[in-house]
Design a protein around this motif. Structure first.
Motif, short mmCIF file in Angstrom:
data_model
loop_
_atom_site.label_atom_id
_atom_site.label_comp_id
_atom_site.label_asym_id
_atom_site.label_seq_id
_atom_site.Cartn_x
_atom_site.Cartn_y
_atom_site.Cartn_z
N LYS A 53 0.84 -1.19 0.00
CA LYS A 53 0.00 0.00 0.00
C LYS A 53 0.88 1.25 0.00
O LYS A 53 0.62 2.20 -0.71
CB LYS A 53 -0.94 0.01 1.21
N LYS B 212 -7.83 12.87 4.10
CA LYS B 212 -7.88 11.46 4.48
C LYS B 212 -8.83 10.73 3.53
O LYS B 212 -9.62 11.36 2.81
CB LYS B 212 -8.32 11.28 5.92
N LYS B 213 -8.78 9.43 3.55
CA LYS B 213 -9.63 8.63 2.66
C LYS B 213 -11.10 8.86 2.99
O LYS B 213 -11.45 9.17 4.14
CB LYS B 213 -9.21 7.17 2.78
N SER C 126 -14.68 3.81 -2.17
CA SER C 126 -13.68 4.39 -1.28
C SER C 126 -12.68 5.19 -2.10
O SER C 126 -12.14 4.69 -3.09
CB SER C 126 -12.96 3.27 -0.53
N TYR C 127 -12.46 6.43 -1.68
CA TYR C 127 -11.50 7.32 -2.34
C TYR C 127 -10.33 7.53 -1.40
O TYR C 127 -10.50 8.04 -0.30
CB TYR C 127 -12.16 8.67 -2.67
N GLY C 128 -9.13 7.12 -1.82
CA GLY C 128 -7.93 7.24 -1.00
C GLY C 128 -7.48 8.69 -0.85
O GLY C 128 -8.05 9.59 -1.47
N PHE D 158 1.09 4.10 -2.88
CA PHE D 158 0.95 5.51 -2.55
C PHE D 158 2.17 6.29 -3.05
O PHE D 158 2.04 7.36 -3.64
CB PHE D 158 0.78 5.67 -1.03
N THR E 217 -10.27 -2.75 -6.77
CA THR E 217 -9.69 -1.52 -7.28
C THR E 217 -10.35 -1.14 -8.61
O THR E 217 -10.46 -1.97 -9.51
CB THR E 217 -8.18 -1.70 -7.50
N GLY F 5 -6.21 4.92 -6.40
CA GLY F 5 -6.84 5.49 -5.20
C GLY F 5 -8.34 5.32 -5.10
O GLY F 5 -8.96 5.89 -4.21
N LYS G 243 -11.59 2.47 -4.90
CA LYS G 243 -12.02 1.08 -4.76
C LYS G 243 -13.52 1.04 -4.59
O LYS G 243 -14.12 1.98 -4.08
CB LYS G 243 -11.36 0.44 -3.53
#
Length: 197
Positions: A50, A118-119, A132-134, A54, A162, A151, A153
């Motif tokens: 991870k 933050k995510k 989910s957005y990283g 990133f 992903t 980023g 999922k």
């Protein structure tokens, strides 16, 4: 819908074969824990991977900063994100990020990035889909398409997949397709991704 059918079929096959797997000698690539079968492709990514992903996204952003339009602050970044999506012919609510610190758009390379504090997990209510957005979201863009996305999922049953591509193949149909890293894709009405959804 096809993705859901495939996942359910796979789950049934796995459940059917669980007794066989448990009675055979252990295979180091298959784990059974609390009567739940976990296949290697479904194992969580180790933290180092991870971090590596990133770091790679950050490096890609660094490589595209020169010549890019860069904005800072949540309000202006949200506004620019919506303008960019509108320009590409994509639904304006596709990237519902919060506390955006930076938005960048390198038009020459067709590359965008968003950095948020933050995510964020977001549920698109009309289709009951959790995405989910990283902290960093990147993509290469062209008319009607986001590709090589990082980023993002989506949750299917209990798995996070992903999202690597989002596109509208035929604008007259008003359907948007999401393709995952597994090669599976699913289409939804564009109206499910409008602002406020």
């Amino acid at each position: 819908m096809h993705l859901l059918v495939l996942l359910i079929t796979t789950f049934k096959l796995v459940c059917f074969n669980i007794s066989t797997l448990i009675s055979t000698p252990p295979n180091p690539s298959i784990f059974v824990k609390r009567n739940i079968l976990i296949l290697p492709t479904l194992l969580p990514t180790p933290k180092q991977n991870k971090k590596e992903t990133f770091r790679m996204a950050s490096q890609t952003i660094a490589n595209h900063r020169e010549g890019a339009e860069i904005f800072h602050g949540d309000d202006i970044c949200k506004k620019k994100t919506i303008q960019m999506l509108e320009e590409l012919g994509l639904p304006k609510g596709l990237l519902p990020l919060e506390n955006i610190e930076e938005f960048g758009y390198n038009r020459a390379a067709g590359f965008i990035w968003l950095v948020q504090r933050k995510k964020k997990d977001h549920t698109f209510k009309k289709i009951k889909q959790v995405v989910s957005y990283g902290p960093e979201v990147t993509a290469f863009v062209e008319k009607g398409k986001l590709k090589k996305i990082t980023g993002v999922k989506t949750r299917e049953m209990m798995l996070w997949l992903t999202v690597v591509e989002v596109y509208i193949e035929d604008p007259s149909l008003r359907k948007i397709t999401f393709k995952t890293g597994t090669g599976l894709s699913d289409s939804f009405a564009c109206s499910a991704f409008e602002l406020g959804e």
